[in-house]
Design a protein around this motif. Structure first.
Motif, PDB file in Angstrom:
ATOM      1  N   THR B 137       0.992  -1.412  -0.017  1.00 46.22           N
ATOM      2  CA  THR B 137       0.160  -0.099   0.109  1.00 46.22           C
ATOM      3  C   THR B 137       0.790   0.699  -0.088  1.00 46.22           C
ATOM      4  OG1 THR B 137       0.254   0.043   2.400  1.00 46.22           O
ATOM      5  CG2 THR B 137      -1.426  -1.387   1.368  1.00 46.22           C
ATOM      6  N   LYS B 161      -2.043  -1.068  -4.079  1.00 45.50           N
ATOM      7  CA  LYS B 161      -3.480  -0.205  -3.759  1.00 45.50           C
ATOM      8  C   LYS B 161      -2.491   1.187  -2.690  1.00 45.50           C
ATOM      9  CE  LYS B 161      -5.722  -4.138  -1.093  1.00 45.50           C
ATOM     10  NZ  LYS B 161      -6.748  -4.109  -1.914  1.00 45.50           N
ATOM     11  N   ASP B 193     -12.332   2.226   3.755  1.00 46.14           N
ATOM     12  CA  ASP B 193     -11.540   1.611   3.727  1.00 46.14           C
ATOM     13  C   ASP B 193     -10.891   0.922   5.103  1.00 46.14           C
ATOM     14  OD1 ASP B 193     -12.626   1.218   0.853  1.00 46.14           O
ATOM     15  OD2 ASP B 193      -9.867   0.898   0.586  1.00 46.14           O
ATOM     16  N   THR B 194     -11.239   2.651   5.407  1.00 47.84           N
ATOM     17  CA  THR B 194     -10.749   2.335   6.892  1.00 47.84           C
ATOM     18  C   THR B 194     -10.752   2.722   8.208  1.00 47.84           C
ATOM     19  OG1 THR B 194      -9.164   5.021   6.810  1.00 47.84           O
ATOM     20  CG2 THR B 194      -8.496   2.104   5.783  1.00 47.84           C
ATOM     21  N   GLU B 217      -3.829   5.968   5.838  1.00 46.69           N
ATOM     22  CA  GLU B 217      -4.859   5.787   5.887  1.00 46.69           C
ATOM     23  C   GLU B 217      -4.164   4.020   4.809  1.00 46.69           C
ATOM     24  OE1 GLU B 217      -8.433   7.901   3.270  1.00 46.69           O
ATOM     25  OE2 GLU B 217      -8.919   5.677   4.105  1.00 46.69           O
ATOM     26  N   VAL B 221      -4.076   0.584   6.444  1.00 47.64           N
ATOM     27  CA  VAL B 221      -4.970  -1.215   5.175  1.00 47.64           C
ATOM     28  C   VAL B 221      -3.439  -2.121   6.030  1.00 47.64           C
ATOM     29  CG1 VAL B 221      -4.925  -1.759   3.243  1.00 47.64           C
ATOM     30  CG2 VAL B 221      -6.184   0.220   4.234  1.00 47.64           C
ATOM     31  N   THR B 225      -4.166  -6.082   7.358  1.00 43.44           N
ATOM     32  CA  THR B 225      -4.073  -6.801   5.205  1.00 43.44           C
ATOM     33  C   THR B 225      -2.920  -8.136   5.654  1.00 43.44           C
ATOM     34  OG1 THR B 225      -4.707  -5.223   4.169  1.00 43.44           O
ATOM     35  CG2 THR B 225      -4.872  -6.626   3.625  1.00 43.44           C
TER      36      THR B 225
END
Lengths: 458, 458
Positions: B137, B161, B193-194, B217, B221, B225
């Motif tokens: 990310t 991402k 998303d977060t 963010e 993530v 993840t």
């Protein structure tokens, strides 16, 4: 030489760069048909052309006998700022495709104009300056040619008036600002600057313009303004001549590493990049020194070679320019608005048209969704984000490489990667969002457009 | 060697490309201060960093003793797709300025990411892949770093991402589509998303986002993840290390032609390009083998070196990352919205901060209208349309060349041209239309931002 010794990118030394352009017409057995004066139907003379074009460029346009024309030192110095362009061995693409084919591409996008157009723009600006002109006019659609010309004029301190198709002017502000950075004046076309612009605006107040109209405005301004001439970025013999730096560098680079091309592929709109790339190879082919398969790739939405007629036609929608014998779809043929990239010209270079008529090269057409698929595949492994125009050649290069995979043949494929797609991201967005469509004109549409061909027996 | 024998563009052979990155810290007498754990205030350990960063990158981050770190073959092969980058002799600019100075620039813009960022992106993606990770990310502002990382991840088949600051996501759709072309997922930040995104959206429903929020963010993530880590495009030691390919190539090219640089200039935001360019030269300077003037150029609107404080500070607005000792304007300092280019980071590389504190380099700040003037002047003679960031270095290179004109000194000036400005045309448009303004934070603004410095005695 073993394959591993060939670098990813072959850069020539400056001393190996061409010192002369190669004029393929000198070696052609059947010369391209001459431009005709639409009124007299006789070949255009230099004098007749001199009101619109620069004198030395007219000489180049009409010269069918001089095989090599020296590149003036000022132009060679400018070339050194962004050339030689790399001939790239597409190792990563080959591996991705698992093909025994060897793939090379000549990449012309590493300059601010983002394409090969600069090769001819700088030459045309040079001759305009040499003639003591004050400025030049031109038209531009998406803006690639206009950008190249702005850069060239800035270098030689020439004024540059660009007529930009109105919808592009509004939808592509980035290209417009690049041109302004180089000091060009950029006018949305149709404009109130010209008689033809006023006429069109009176008849169609809401029009978003067309390339044909922008050409007419640029020609009108050039012929009515003291110290101005008009310049064009493709189709003409002189433009193909300047673009032979692409092919000459490619051939020198291949020769340097002992590589013999089997297939040479280029995209074709007006034909300048393709003509420039293939000229030295075609010369060998004509002289019987080597054989190559040479393939022109055009969009299915504007298929001049594959579905057009070989005939004299007008070069512009406004029917003010000379008549040229070429593969044409008719001078008011306009590809569907859904067509994304360039390559929108209704006709084709007369040199390439003659070669195609003589069976010396092939042509094929491809659909735009296939083109963007190939573009994305290429970008992901080779890094470079191609212009949609250039991706036409990528698509066919990949197809040929996949045929080699089937047959096991280790053919050497060379294609022209004419430019980058940084200013075409709206089209990529359509492709990513699955809303890009394909279009092919119907037979009826082409027949209708061809009804506008001038009636003459030549 | 006579000047005329130096080509416009010096391209190294592939065999001359660096096989190892150079770790300047090994030669620094005063090492940069270590990252601190914000809770314990003790130096961060590899273990503490491993939840967020890749293992081998952490080794590089903490390594202060190994002078040369081998570049893995896979990375060297990728480098071959767009490197060596040219070292350009700016003959045309010299002539335009009528200066006796010799000007060179190392041009890093000839790749699809349009900047030097790719040099570190490919290294970070490689180590992520080697560790068996699934993806990475990151955050991106204008999109240069996100584009580079997307290209790198696409090459190694890693997921990517990108959290893109919302206003850029909406206003810069082109960059977004380039990233999507390379298969990255691009999410406008703040997002749902977060946890941090949800929190910010609940508090500020209409926010257009900030880099600080996007970092938070991306870090969240990555740490939540499976098989993911977070990567960063500047500031870190590892990034400077990878960017030394710029300086190593530059030095090899100069040495090849027997040229000794007098002044080396680079723009500075987080410091990765500048650090990469100057490292080999600074190494010589520290070891007493040669002397150079080295100048960091920063925007007057974000003057970390010239008006910031050398202190431990948070690396991110969200205060979740380790503390770093650096020149800083305070972790919630945000340059005015009128500031056009990048170089917006509140802090600075800790390596460069230490060098500056030790008097081994200079720094200066420039106003953005001056920067765009220099950019346009440069574009018109050298052809390349520079990124606003890069144009900071152009501005000061021109200033130094003009000083040589006054004194008659034939100094050799080398600057880093980090990238192209194709995606910055809206800023050029403001400049063309005369609506670009200059901004400098007041002393009070900086003092206020610096109140947020963590209180510690180290």
């Amino acid at each position: 030489m073993s394959q591993k010794e060939i670098p990813y990118k072959i850069y020539l030394e400056e001393s190996e760069m061409p010192k002369a352009w190669y004029n393929l017409r000198a070696d052609m057995k059947n010369k391209p048909a001459p431009l005709l004066n639409p009124e007299t139907l006789k070949p255009m003379t230099a004098k007749e052309l001199s009101g619109v074009f620069c004198d030395e460029l007219i000489e180049q346009e009409l010269d069918e006998t001089t095989a090599y024309i020296e590149i003036p030192e000022d132009i060679r110095n400018f070339y050194k700022m962004y050339r030689p362009s790399p001939l790239v061995r597409a190792y990563c693409l080959e591996e991705k495709l698992q093909t025994p084919a060897k793939i090379y591409y000549k990449f012309e996008g590493n300059n601010t104009s983002g394409s090969h157009k600069l090769n001819s723009a700088i030459a045309q600006a040079y001759y305009a300056k040499k003639q003591g002109l004050k400025g030049v006019t031109t038209e531009t659609g998406a803006g690639q040619w206009g950008t190249a010309l702005s850069m060239a004029c800035s270098y030689f301190d020439l004024e540059c008036k660009v007529y930009m198709v109105k919808c592009s002017y509004e939808q592509k502000p980035f290209r417009r600002e690049v041109m302004r950075t180089y000091g060009a004046s950029v006018t949305p076309s149709p404009s109130m600057d010209t008689e033809i612009g006023k006429k069109i605006l009176a008849e169609h107040p809401g029009t978003s313009g067309s390339l044909g109209c922008a050409i007419s405005e640029a020609v009108e301004v050039a012929s009515k303004t003291d110290g101005y001439r008009y310049v064009l970025g493709s189709v003409l013999n002189q433009v193909l001549l300047h673009q032979t730096v692409i092919g000459l560098e490619t051939k020198t680079a291949l020769d340097k590493y002992g590589v013999k091309a089997d297939i040479i592929i280029g995209c074709a709109g007006g034909g300048s990049n393709l003509g420039g790339l293939i000229s030295p190879f075609m010369g060998e082919k004509i002289r019987g020194e080597a054989d190559y398969r040479i393939i022109a790739v055009e969009p299915a939405s504007c298929p001049s070679f594959t579905r057009g007629k070989y005939a004299y036609d007008f070069c512009d929608t406004g029917m003010v320019c000379p008549l040229q014998k070429m593969y044409t779809l008719g001078s008011n043929f306009i590809p569907a608005a859904t067509h994304a990239g360039g390559l929108r010209y209704h006709g084709m270079s007369s040199v390439l048209s003659q070669l195609y008529a003589d069976g010396l090269m092939e042509a094929c057409s491809v659909k735009q969704t296939e083109v963007f698929e190939a573009a994305e595949k290429f970008a992901r492994v080779e890094g470079i984000l191609p212009a949609p125009e250039s991706a036409h050649a990528i698509k066919v290069a990949i197809d040929e490489a996949m045929k080699c995979k089937e047959t096991g043949e280790e053919k050497t494929i060379v294609f022209g990667l004419t430019g980058t797609g940084y200013f075409d991201m709206m089209s990529y967005e359509k492709f990513h969002n699955g809303v890009m469509t394909d279009y092919e004109p119907t037979d009826e549409e082409i027949e209708t457009a061809l009804k506008r061909l001038p009636k003459l027996d030549v």
